[in-house]
Design an enzyme around this catalytic site. Structure first.
Site, PDB file in Angstrom:
ATOM      1  CG  ASP A 179      -0.277   0.255   2.731  1.00  0.00           C
ATOM      2  OD1 ASP A 179       0.907  -0.625   2.743  1.00  0.00           O
ATOM      3  OD2 ASP A 179      -0.840   0.519   3.410  1.00  0.00           O
ATOM      4  CG  HIS A 486      -1.760  -7.124  -1.829  1.00  0.00           C
ATOM      5  ND1 HIS A 486      -3.017  -7.192  -2.029  1.00  0.00           N
ATOM      6  CD2 HIS A 486      -1.651  -5.989  -0.882  1.00  0.00           C
ATOM      7  CE1 HIS A 486      -3.728  -6.159  -1.603  1.00  0.00           C
ATOM      8  NE2 HIS A 486      -3.020  -5.337  -1.078  1.00  0.00           N
ATOM      9  CG  ASP A 536       3.043 -16.151  -6.353  1.00  0.00           C
ATOM     10  OD1 ASP A 536       2.952 -14.849  -6.241  1.00  0.00           O
ATOM     11  OD2 ASP A 536       3.842 -16.647  -7.453  1.00  0.00           O
ATOM     12  CD  GLU A 545       0.457  -5.614   1.809  1.00  0.00           C
ATOM     13  OE1 GLU A 545      -0.473  -6.071   2.628  1.00  0.00           O
ATOM     14  OE2 GLU A 545       0.567  -4.221   1.671  1.00  0.00           O
TER      15      GLU A 545
HETATM   16  O1  G3I Z   1      -1.550  -9.474  18.896  1.00  0.00           O
HETATM   17  C1  G3I Z   1      -2.301 -10.832  18.543  1.00  0.00           C
HETATM   18  C2  G3I Z   1      -1.979 -11.821  19.514  1.00  0.00           C
HETATM   19  O2  G3I Z   1      -2.280 -11.375  20.812  1.00  0.00           O
HETATM   20  C3  G3I Z   1      -2.823 -12.993  19.104  1.00  0.00           C
HETATM   21  O3  G3I Z   1      -2.485 -14.033  19.861  1.00  0.00           O
HETATM   22  C4  G3I Z   1      -2.524 -13.395  17.575  1.00  0.00           C
HETATM   23  C5  G3I Z   1      -3.256 -14.436  16.945  1.00  0.00           C
HETATM   24  O4  G3I Z   1      -3.581 -14.480  15.783  1.00  0.00           O
HETATM   25  O5  G3I Z   1      -2.935 -12.199  16.979  1.00  0.00           O
HETATM   26  C6  G3I Z   1      -2.129 -11.013  17.041  1.00  0.00           C
HETATM   27  O6  G3I Z   1      -2.616 -10.178  16.214  1.00  0.00           O
HETATM   28  C7  G3I Z   1      -1.956 -10.060  15.108  1.00  0.00           C
HETATM   29  C8  G3I Z   1      -1.274  -8.870  14.707  1.00  0.00           C
HETATM   30  O7  G3I Z   1      -0.900  -8.683  13.479  1.00  0.00           O
HETATM   31  C9  G3I Z   1       0.033  -8.853  15.583  1.00  0.00           C
HETATM   32  O8  G3I Z   1       0.849  -9.726  15.235  1.00  0.00           O
HETATM   33  C10 G3I Z   1      -3.212 -10.127  14.055  1.00  0.00           C
HETATM   34  O9  G3I Z   1      -3.984 -11.242  14.280  1.00  0.00           O
HETATM   35  C11 G3I Z   1      -2.812 -10.030  12.489  1.00  0.00           C
HETATM   36  O10 G3I Z   1      -3.952  -9.763  12.033  1.00  0.00           O
HETATM   37  C12 G3I Z   1      -2.027  -8.765  12.466  1.00  0.00           C
HETATM   38  O11 G3I Z   1      -1.589  -8.554  11.265  1.00  0.00           O
HETATM   39  C13 G3I Z   1      -1.112  -7.367  10.870  1.00  0.00           C
HETATM   40  C14 G3I Z   1      -1.775  -6.911   9.559  1.00  0.00           C
HETATM   41  O12 G3I Z   1      -1.219  -5.606   9.085  1.00  0.00           O
HETATM   42  C15 G3I Z   1      -3.008  -6.436   9.746  1.00  0.00           C
HETATM   43  O13 G3I Z   1      -3.201  -5.728  10.858  1.00  0.00           O
HETATM   44  C16 G3I Z   1       0.517  -7.729  10.676  1.00  0.00           C
HETATM   45  O14 G3I Z   1       1.245  -8.074  11.629  1.00  0.00           O
HETATM   46  C17 G3I Z   1       1.197  -6.488   9.811  1.00  0.00           C
HETATM   47  O15 G3I Z   1       2.318  -7.007   9.210  1.00  0.00           O
HETATM   48  C18 G3I Z   1       0.163  -5.983   8.679  1.00  0.00           C
HETATM   49  O16 G3I Z   1       0.773  -4.612   8.240  1.00  0.00           O
HETATM   50  C19 G3I Z   1       0.401  -4.135   7.072  1.00  0.00           C
HETATM   51  C20 G3I Z   1      -0.139  -2.962   7.511  1.00  0.00           C
HETATM   52  O17 G3I Z   1      -1.288  -2.867   8.243  1.00  0.00           O
HETATM   53  C21 G3I Z   1      -0.628  -1.808   5.996  1.00  0.00           C
HETATM   54  N1  G3I Z   1       0.418  -1.961   5.221  1.00  0.00           N
HETATM   55  C22 G3I Z   1       0.818  -3.449   4.763  1.00  0.00           C
HETATM   56  C23 G3I Z   1       1.133  -4.143   5.984  1.00  0.00           C
HETATM   57  C24 G3I Z   1       1.668  -5.484   5.519  1.00  0.00           C
HETATM   58  O18 G3I Z   1       0.494  -6.590   5.327  1.00  0.00           O
HETATM   59  O1  9MR Z   2      -4.236  -3.630   0.314  1.00  0.00           O
HETATM   60  C1  9MR Z   2      -4.320  -3.765   1.817  1.00  0.00           C
HETATM   61  C2  9MR Z   2      -2.918  -4.048   2.193  1.00  0.00           C
HETATM   62  O2  9MR Z   2      -1.925  -3.211   2.161  1.00  0.00           O
HETATM   63  C3  9MR Z   2      -3.212  -4.334   3.704  1.00  0.00           C
HETATM   64  O3  9MR Z   2      -1.941  -5.078   4.338  1.00  0.00           O
HETATM   65  C4  9MR Z   2      -4.366  -5.072   4.030  1.00  0.00           C
HETATM   66  C5  9MR Z   2      -4.616  -5.251   5.490  1.00  0.00           C
HETATM   67  O4  9MR Z   2      -4.962  -4.108   6.369  1.00  0.00           O
HETATM   68  O5  9MR Z   2      -5.493  -4.481   3.394  1.00  0.00           O
HETATM   69  C6  9MR Z   2      -5.343  -4.326   2.080  1.00  0.00           C
HETATM   70  O6  9MR Z   2      -6.369  -3.941   1.588  1.00  0.00           O
HETATM   71  C7  9MR Z   2      -7.624  -4.538   1.577  1.00  0.00           C
HETATM   72  C8  9MR Z   2      -8.638  -4.391   2.576  1.00  0.00           C
HETATM   73  O7  9MR Z   2      -8.219  -4.518   3.939  1.00  0.00           O
HETATM   74  C9  9MR Z   2     -10.104  -5.044   2.239  1.00  0.00           C
HETATM   75  N1  9MR Z   2     -10.493  -5.118   1.120  1.00  0.00           N
HETATM   76  C10 9MR Z   2      -9.536  -5.352  -0.135  1.00  0.00           C
HETATM   77  C11 9MR Z   2      -8.161  -4.298   0.119  1.00  0.00           C
HETATM   78  C12 9MR Z   2      -7.307  -4.981  -1.160  1.00  0.00           C
HETATM   79  O8  9MR Z   2      -7.548  -4.406  -1.861  1.00  0.00           O
END
Ligand code: G3I
Ligand code: 9MR
Length: 576
Positions: A179, A486, A536, A545
């Protein structure tokens, strides 16, 4: 017709060899580093068996036996629900092309190069250039992936959550991931990891370069400065740091940076962002002191103001406003960020009185670093500065080696030989693995035995192809790399291949992106095994991603290996 000939041939080969049928051969698809530990993996053959008896490694050009041994027993793995056979080669192979054989059966080929680690380091660092915001990436440096500048971020709006109005300028920085957001918390672990290479191994990284726009500093610091400059602009006048800079919602996958013209906002200041910022700029102050003293002074002053804000606002946690849908990077446990910032401040001269309250945070169990838990980084900093931390380095080394032992034991006893297990398969599992490799290298350097180094090498090999998918998880690297990350620029541009040098997220069972909508994917979790739950597909933001903190982990691992090999005194020795 051809098919039946092949079956006849395959059957007769199988009868002649000690292996019942070809087992699945999995190896690093890039180059292995010459004179380093090498491992490869043999999965089940289609008939279900594993190889037995003797193996040999032949030099393909000279037909000479370079290594030999016996296949060990297959080993299980809780992340796979299956077994595999791991073969280790002694660290004696020079550059060349080789093949692994069992009797007369060729199991697979691999290549060894004298510059493997350096080559991978450069391509993984170039990925940061490709993700630069607010600049044109030119064909001279970006090749086919050059694109116009996007997101100047000179008129960024303050979201109501800041309690402030108006606009300000916050240009540059790297896009976080696939993103176009820019997030301080994730920039924190990313910059710290890269700065640590520059600080700990300046002799190596002052001279290692790759083509990016010129400047007076070494390439690693030039690239870092692109993001550090942006981070500095995210600090408010009172010292607090805004959590992130994004649009309110994620933009379309089909837009290149310059096509995404929606309003961009900074969202509330948080303690996590401010502490991560402080840790990074205390460290940057030291790293830049000798290169650009004025910038070093600026970094120290910014870190001090951030630290002061964090003391006055010890627990301002991020709450995503209802109208904001982009990444949260929310963190409610701040003791690790506080420890890291305190450690970095202490290294820069804060006295005993300052340090005393933080000492109790040192002697605690630690895991490898992640954006949410940066405690391991503090441990690395403490063991790296015994002249500052004295007796505290004993507790820190103990905790470092304690975790490293667990990881090295896994690597030595599970299928595929990687240090990760089922509980570590979260969103970004490939970076968990890379961060485990970094921890293992720190442990190796600070008193660990050679099994830690072997495990770190295996982790890298896993990411580059010695995994159940027979895929390299780094775009553009290896014979069968991930091709559909992604990553908006990779999806939106007209180039067939994705932007190279990015580590994709990796398998896990979360399935956040599985479902019926157009940008959601097939259910890739059918096996129920986390190590098999990756796809993939560009839709898969949960497993495919890319992200700057994941690439920093890859760079930290391979950069650590480069430094070990090249450090003065030849500190790389698997016989130690
Ligand atoms: O903290 C809880 C933990 O207590 C629990 O035991 C565990 C069980 O699944 O979940 C933990 O939370 C997770 C959290 O990451 C911390 O590791 C969530 O389930 C998981 O959904 C979350 O994922 C993050 C994701 O964003 C969604 O928020 C990823 O770590 C993080 O790398 C990813 O980052 C995204 C940015 O938001 C937007 N840009 C892209 C980037 C990469 O995908
Ligand atoms: O593209 C987004 C990605 O960079 C983020 O890691 C992810 C989780 O926050 O979300 C993706 O966006 C999606 C959104 O959360 C749900 N609708 C589809 C989007 C992808 O186009």
């Amino acid at each position: 017709m051809l098919g039946s000939v092949f079956i006849l041939f395959a059957t007769s080969t199988a009868l002649a060899a000690p292996v019942p049928a070809m087992p699945a051969y999995r190896a690093n698809q890039a180059n292995y580093q010459a004179f380093s530990p090498i491992h490869m993996v043999l999965g089940r053959s289609p008939a279900g068996g594993f190889p037995q008896g003797a193996w040999t490694v032949m030099d393909s050009a000279r037909g000479k036996i370079m290594a030999k041994g016996s296949f060990p027993a297959p080993r299980g793995w809780n992340a796979l629900h299956d077994s595999a056979v791991v073969i280790d080669l002694p660290p004696s192979l020079p550059a060349g092309s080789f093949r692994l054989e069992a009797g007369k059966t060729k199991l697979g080929t691999f290549r060894v190069s004298a510059t493997a680690d350096r080559d991978l380091f450069r391509i993984a660092m170039k990925a940061f250039y490709h993700n630069r915001s607010a600049t044109t990436t030119t064909p001279e440096f970006a090749g086919r992936w050059g694109r116009p500048a996007g997101h100047p971020d000179t008129l960024v709006r303050r979201h109501p959550s800041t309690g402030q109005a108006g606009t300000f300028s916050s240009p540059k920085g790297w896009y976080d991931a696939g993103d176009y957001g820019k997030y301080i918390v994730n920039s924190g672990i990313t910059c710290w990891t890269l700065l640590d290479l520059a600080e700990s191994h300046s002799a190596v990284f002052d001279t290692l370069s790759w083509p990016i726009p010129p400047g007076k500093e070494p390439a690693l610091l030039r690239e870092l400065r692109w993001n550090l400059d942006w981070m500095l602009s995210m600090q408010d006048r009172d010292g607090g740091v805004y959590h992130k800079l994004t649009t309110l919602r994620f933009n379309a996958m089909t837009e290149l940076p310059h096509q995404d013209v929606g309003d961009r906002f900074v969202v509330m200041k948080t303690t996590a962002a401010t502490l991560d910022f402080a840790a990074v700029f205390y460290k940057a102050a030291r790293v830049f002191a000798a290169k650009d003293s004025a910038y070093g002074v600026l970094c120290q002053a910014a870190a001090e103001r951030a630290w002061a804000w964090s003391v006055a606002h010890p627990s301002t946690i991020y709450h995503q406003p209802t109208d904001v849908r982009t990444g949260k990077y929310e963190d409610t446990v701040l003791s690790d960020e506080r420890l890291l910032a305190a450690v970095e401040r202490r290294i820069n001269g804060a006295g005993d009185d300052f340090w005393l309250p933080f000492r109790r945070l040192v002697d605690q169990p630690r895991k490898e670093a992640s954006w949410q838990d940066v405690g391991a980084l503090a441990i690395y900093a403490i063991v790296g500065h015994p002249e500052v931390f004295g007796a505290d380095t004993v507790a820190a080394s103990f905790r470092l080696l304690e975790r490293a032992r667990i990881l090295a034991d896994r690597a030595a006893s599970t299928a595929y030989g990687a240090s990760i297990d089922s509980t570590d398969f979260v969103w970004g599992s490939n970076a968990v693995l890379a961060n485990q490799g970094i921890l293992l290298l720190h442990a190796f350097r600070h008193g660990g035995d050679s099994s830690y180094l072997v495990a770190a090498r295996r982790d890298l090999g896993y990411l580059l192809g010695a995994n159940p998918f027979d895929s390299s998880f780094v775009t553009g690297v290896g014979a069968r790399p991930a091709r559909h990350p992604h990553h908006r620029p990779s999806v939106a541009d007209t180039v067939l291949s994705p932007v190279p040098g990015f580590l994709v997220g990796g398998g896990h069972l979360g399935g956040q992106d599985v479902g019926p909508n157009s940008w959601q994917c097939r259910d890739y979790r059918a096996s129920g095994a986390p190590a098999l739950s990756w796809t993939d597909q560009a839709c898969s933001y949960a497993t495919n991603e890319v992200a700057i903190n994941w690439n920093a982990a890859l760079v930290g691992l391979v950069g650590g290996l480069v430094a070990l090999r090249e450090c003065a005194g030849g500190c790389y020795s698997v016989t130690r």
